[in-house]
Design an enzyme around this catalytic site. Structure first.
Site, PDB file in Angstrom:
ATOM      1  CG  ASP A  57       1.473   3.488   3.503  1.00 12.88           C
ATOM      2  OD1 ASP A  57       0.293   3.676   3.137  1.00 12.88           O
ATOM      3  OD2 ASP A  57       2.403   3.271   2.722  1.00 12.88           O
ATOM      4  CG  ASP A  75       4.060  -6.843   3.563  1.00  8.49           C
ATOM      5  OD1 ASP A  75       2.954  -6.711   2.989  1.00  8.49           O
ATOM      6  OD2 ASP A  75       4.933  -7.636   3.161  1.00  8.49           O
ATOM      7  CE1 TYR A 169      -8.779  -2.209  -5.845  1.00  8.49           C
ATOM      8  CE2 TYR A 169     -10.734  -1.701  -7.143  1.00  8.49           C
ATOM      9  CZ  TYR A 169      -9.866  -1.389  -6.116  1.00  8.49           C
ATOM     10  OH  TYR A 169     -10.088  -0.271  -5.346  1.00  8.49           O
ATOM     11  CE  LYS A 173     -10.748  -2.206  -2.660  1.00 11.21           C
ATOM     12  NZ  LYS A 173     -10.286  -1.776  -1.319  1.00 11.21           N
ATOM     13  CB  THR A 204      -6.307   8.795  -5.210  1.00  9.84           C
ATOM     14  OG1 THR A 204      -6.905   7.770  -6.029  1.00  9.84           O
ATOM     15  CG2 THR A 204      -7.298   9.245  -4.145  1.00  9.84           C
TER      16      THR A 204
END
Length: 272
Positions: A57, A75, A169, A173, A204
């Site tokens: 992460d 990164d 976005y 995907k 989340t």
């Protein structure tokens, strides 16, 4: 005679308990985005199934310490950092049995205000970084004659899209779904299975961020928007652990016949 509830009127369906297994005993997986909601749930699920997890992460300090977990700083938008991540994961046990590409970013803007910077940043992380991680992990598996699996975390946005603030976005995907199909065909001869999953309303921090953005459009409080973003059939949000259980299955030998697929794990909301 079975009594049927009125269509759409049932209460939230319960979360079914996980069954303890050793499906991944002795295996080592690399998970990116491991500190996030879905990533953290996946790490926990893989540990419960006996795996070792190299948990990568941008901020590994947010990864909960646990036996059989190796926190790694990465990164994902930087190719050198991705290469270092893979090398560090390989040095741990000398091999990787699979990868989960979970690192992602969602940047919001009105449809006609999506400048190239917004497109570029999301593709760098959500697509280019995911491909680089998959490429390097696959090469390591081929060199060591390791059969295994790669799972990419896409989204229902990659199928249905969200034009209000998430054009770029959604496009990333969708690209990840197509990339999964191509990698599956490419790596089949090496016995490396590749699939992706398309979650929906997972509880989340990212979903709460989306709720805040939609709140600014609708005028409703963010909490109210978040509460409405649930599965139409489950009548609740899905949990990171439930997503993790689906991904864990796709990493297993039992999923060998499922190849190159974009599997909806959104509680029934996406019809194709």
């Amino acid at each position: 005679m079975t009594a049927y509830a009125k269509f759409g009127s049932h209460p939230p369906l319960p979360i079914r308990p996980a069954v303890k297994t050793e499906a991944h005993a002795g295996k080592t997986f690399l998970v990116t985005g491991a500190a996030g909601g879905v990533g953290a749930g996946l790490v926990s699920t893989l540990l419960d199934a006996g795996a070792f997890v190299a948990a990568a992460d941008l901020d590994p300090s947010r990864i909960s310490p646990a036996p059989r977990v190796l926190p790694i700083t990465v990164d994902i938008a930087d190719a050198d950092s991705v290469a270092a991540m893979v090398e560090q994961a390989l040095a741990w046990h000398g091999r990787l049995d699979g990868l989960v590409n979970g690192a992602a970013v969602a940047l919001h803007a009105p449809p006609l205000e999506h400048g190239l910077d917004i497109w570029r940043r999301q593709f760098e992380i959500n697509v280019f970084g995911a491909y680089e991680a998959a490429r390097l992990v696959a090469k390591s598996m081929i060199e060591r004659d390791v059969s295994g699996a790669i799972v990419n975390i896409s989204s229902e946005a990659g199928k249905v899209g969200h034009a209000e603030t998430m054009i770029a976005y959604s496009a990333t995907k969708a690209a990840l779904i197509s990339m999964t199909r191509m990698l599956s065909a490419t790596l089949a001869a090496n016995d490396i299975n590749v699939n992706c999953v398309c979650p929906g309303s997972v509880a989340t921090p990212m979903l709460r961020q989306v709720a805040e953005v939609y709140s600014s459009l609708s005028g409703e409080p963010p909490a109210a928007v978040f509460d409405q973003m649930v599965s139409g059939q489950l009548k609740r949000h899905t949990t990171p652990e439930e997503i993790g259980r689906c991904v864990s299955f796709l990493l297993s030998d039992d999923a060998m016949l499922i190849r190159g697929q974009a599997i909806n794990i959104d509680g029934g909301d996406t019809p194709y």
